[in-house]
Design an enzyme around this catalytic site. Structure first.
Site, PDB file in Angstrom:
ATOM      1  N   HIS A   1      -5.970  -3.785   3.605  1.00  0.00           N
ATOM      2  CA  HIS A   1      -4.974  -2.538   3.554  1.00  0.00           C
ATOM      3  C   HIS A   1      -3.776  -3.255   2.814  1.00  0.00           C
ATOM      4  CE1 HIS A   1      -2.465   0.976   4.734  1.00  0.00           C
ATOM      5  NE2 HIS A   1      -1.386   0.176   4.965  1.00  0.00           N
ATOM      6  N   GLU A   2      -3.110  -4.345   3.451  1.00  0.00           N
ATOM      7  CA  GLU A   2      -1.794  -4.880   2.890  1.00  0.00           C
ATOM      8  C   GLU A   2      -2.073  -5.368   1.372  1.00  0.00           C
ATOM      9  OE1 GLU A   2      -0.231  -4.087   6.479  1.00  0.00           O
ATOM     10  OE2 GLU A   2       0.804  -4.448   4.296  1.00  0.00           O
TER      11      GLU A   2
ATOM     12  N   HIS B  90      -1.291  -2.773  -1.094  1.00  0.00           N
ATOM     13  CA  HIS B  90       0.283  -2.692  -1.354  1.00  0.00           C
ATOM     14  C   HIS B  90       0.459  -3.784  -2.376  1.00  0.00           C
ATOM     15  CE1 HIS B  90       0.927   0.539   1.418  1.00  0.00           C
ATOM     16  NE2 HIS B  90       0.768  -0.518   2.497  1.00  0.00           N
TER      17      HIS B  90
END
Ligand SMILES: CC(C)C[C@H](C(=O)NO)C(=O)N[C@@H](CC(N)=O)C(=O)NCc1cccc(N)c1
Ligand SMILES: [Ca+2]
Ligand SMILES: [Zn+2]
Length: 159
Positions: free
Chosen positions: A114-115, A118
């Site tokens: 997920h990170e 970003h």
């Protein structure tokens, strides 16, 4: 440009959580990056010193020159900065969480994937099935965690 403007990126694991073996952390991070390199021309090379595009660290509360802070156990699990020089791409995990390679605590691979979304230029999705949905849902880490929404998003930047 919302992305890095290039495909070949470097990453460095600056420090390790005591919750897992180094090998398991290396594997979780590598797998978290591979989620994205499998659906784009992106490549990720690991470095062990100096400055990499994506500097990965486990931190707590107020840390270094980072403008964002962690909040102790639970709540915020990690944060990553969008592509760019300096802090751009850097990814921090909240050391006050219990990081694991399985279903207990928080699965490092899932949060890392997920990170890194970003760090590659993606923001949150309101698609409940998306990896980029704001809230952690404990997916089966062996299942492919990307939804079509995630794939369309990343391929719109690195098609
Ligand atoms: C406002 C942000 C700094 C929240 C932070 C986040 O989204 N980091 O990318 C975060 O840790 N969000 C939590 C949820 C929350 N407490 O707000 C989270 O589970 N993010 C990681 C994650 C992992 C796996 C899947 C998903 N969908 C989300
Ligand atoms: Ca936290
Ligand atoms: Zn997020």
């Amino acid at each position: 440009l919302p992305g890095w403007g290039r495909y070949n990126l470097t990453y460095r694991i600056v420090n390790y959580t005591p919750d897992m073996t180094r090998a398991d952390v290396d594997e979780a991070i590598q797998n978290g990056l591979e989620v994205w390199s499998r659906v784009t021309p992106l490549t990720f090379a690991k470095t062990s010193k100096g400055i990499a595009d994506i500097m990965i660290a486990f931190r707590t509360r107020v840390h270094g020159r980072c403008p964002r802070y962690f909040d102790g156990p639970l709540g915020v699990l990690g944060h990553a900065f969008p592509p760019g020089l300096g802090l751009g791409g850097d990814t921090h995990f909240d050391e006050d969480e219990n990081w694991t390679k399985d279903g207990a605590g928080f699965n490092l691979f899932l949060v890392a994937a997920h990170e890194f979304g970003h760090a590659l230029g993606l923001s949150h999705s309101n698609d409940q099935t998306a990896l980029m949905f704001p809230n952690y849902v404990s997916l089966d880490p062996n299942k492919y965690p990307l939804s079509q929404d995630d794939i369309s998003g990343i391929q719109s930047i690195y098609g």
